[in-house]
Design a protein around this motif. Sequence first.
Motif, mmCIF file in Angstrom:
data_model
loop_
_atom_site.group_PDB
_atom_site.id
_atom_site.type_symbol
_atom_site.label_atom_id
_atom_site.label_comp_id
_atom_site.label_asym_id
_atom_site.label_seq_id
_atom_site.Cartn_x
_atom_site.Cartn_y
_atom_site.Cartn_z
ATOM 1 N N GLU A 39 -0.258 -3.062 -6.897
ATOM 2 C CA GLU A 39 -1.520 -3.737 -6.602
ATOM 3 C C GLU A 39 -2.731 -3.024 -7.192
ATOM 4 O O GLU A 39 -3.756 -3.655 -7.482
ATOM 5 N N THR A 40 -2.608 -1.721 -7.403
ATOM 6 C CA THR A 40 -3.731 -0.970 -7.971
ATOM 7 C C THR A 40 -3.751 -1.016 -9.497
ATOM 8 O O THR A 40 -4.707 -0.544 -10.104
ATOM 9 N N ASN A 41 -2.714 -1.567 -10.109
ATOM 10 C CA ASN A 41 -2.637 -1.617 -11.568
ATOM 11 C C ASN A 41 -2.840 -3.039 -12.094
ATOM 12 O O ASN A 41 -3.771 -3.285 -12.864
ATOM 13 N N VAL A 42 -1.963 -3.964 -11.728
ATOM 14 C CA VAL A 42 -2.056 -5.351 -12.192
ATOM 15 C C VAL A 42 -1.941 -6.244 -10.952
ATOM 16 O O VAL A 42 -0.885 -6.792 -10.654
ATOM 17 N N VAL A 72 -0.540 -10.085 -11.149
ATOM 18 C CA VAL A 72 0.922 -10.220 -11.241
ATOM 19 C C VAL A 72 1.566 -9.819 -9.916
ATOM 20 O O VAL A 72 2.547 -10.428 -9.473
ATOM 21 N N HIS A 73 1.010 -8.807 -9.263
ATOM 22 C CA HIS A 73 1.536 -8.355 -7.981
ATOM 23 C C HIS A 73 1.451 -9.474 -6.938
ATOM 24 O O HIS A 73 2.416 -9.731 -6.201
ATOM 25 N N ILE A 74 0.310 -10.158 -6.890
ATOM 26 C CA ILE A 74 0.124 -11.247 -5.923
ATOM 27 C C ILE A 74 1.050 -12.416 -6.245
ATOM 28 O O ILE A 74 1.638 -13.034 -5.345
ATOM 29 N N ILE A 75 1.190 -12.736 -7.546
ATOM 30 C CA ILE A 75 2.110 -13.806 -7.946
ATOM 31 C C ILE A 75 3.535 -13.474 -7.515
ATOM 32 O O ILE A 75 4.262 -14.321 -6.983
ATOM 33 N N GLY A 76 3.934 -12.221 -7.743
ATOM 34 C CA GLY A 76 5.274 -11.796 -7.335
ATOM 35 C C GLY A 76 5.468 -11.884 -5.829
ATOM 36 O O GLY A 76 6.525 -12.338 -5.350
ATOM 37 N N ASP A 110 0.828 -1.213 0.000
ATOM 38 C CA ASP A 110 0.000 0.000 0.000
ATOM 39 C C ASP A 110 0.856 1.253 0.000
ATOM 40 O O ASP A 110 0.429 2.308 -0.499
ATOM 41 N N THR A 111 2.073 1.154 0.550
ATOM 42 C CA THR A 111 2.950 2.329 0.604
ATOM 43 C C THR A 111 3.580 2.636 -0.754
ATOM 44 O O THR A 111 4.268 3.654 -0.890
ATOM 45 N N GLY A 112 3.357 1.755 -1.731
ATOM 46 C CA GLY A 112 3.891 1.996 -3.075
ATOM 47 C C GLY A 112 2.830 1.899 -4.145
ATOM 48 O O GLY A 112 3.141 1.588 -5.286
ATOM 49 N N ALA A 113 1.577 2.147 -3.766
ATOM 50 C CA ALA A 113 0.483 1.976 -4.720
ATOM 51 C C ALA A 113 0.154 3.245 -5.495
ATOM 52 O O ALA A 113 -0.336 3.177 -6.624
ATOM 53 N N GLU A 114 0.405 4.398 -4.900
ATOM 54 C CA GLU A 114 0.033 5.668 -5.531
ATOM 55 C C GLU A 114 1.281 6.503 -5.813
ATOM 56 O O GLU A 114 2.248 6.446 -5.056
#
Length: 237
Positions: A92-95, A98-102, A23-27
């Motif tokens: 997490e707010t874009n793809v 892929v974020h969860i897989i990573g 969340d600290t790198g979502a926006e």
Amino acid sequence: MIIPYCIAVSLGHVPAGFPYISDTGAEPPESCVFGQLLNITAALAFATIYVRYKQVQEYNDNTPKIRRLNSTSLVMGALAALGMSLVANFQETNVIIVHIIGAAMCFGLGLVYGFVQTAISYKMQPHHSSLLICRIRAIAASLGMIFLISTFLFTGIAGNIHQKENPEKSMFDWSPEDEGFGFHIAATSSEWCLALAFLAFFFTFIREFQKLAIVAEVKRLHHYTPIPGDNVSSLLT
């Protein structure tokens, strides 16, 4: 993680009390800093993993079982570092898929790497690893496993409650008065503890790496054959 966190909190993008690391790198603009720093961290992690691989290989040239474990740990560690890079580049707010897989690769395979390296350390003890270091690695890997399970468990519980009680809210939008907020905090704090367990595990390599000398060697594969009229050949003679 600290710099994007500070930026995100100062801009009001996340609450100060235990947001998810992602969340600290979502926006933007913190997402730019988050991605850059995490990519650098992934590269450094892979470098550490490779140096450890070469170290174990050097110490156990005639021990097939340890060499197999060492090769396995290299593959797991490399995939974990790749997963970290995926987390950095696919917010997490874009793809989110892929974020969860990573994240699963980074934390899941990272823990496999930790347990394999712990087993290798015990096999190399006492000549190349102290019993204390072996135990610290075992504790760090075990705590990482506990925190990983608690992160997924509490995330699932909090998400189900949040979806039922606040269907109009996004899964990323939490307030202290929301139902299930306690489970949400338990999940986020577990994730931060998981990251700290990983850092603690890698820090245990420091003393052993101090016994190494890394040498870069450059060899010419073949001699240069001059070509008539070639200006380069005149410079080399």
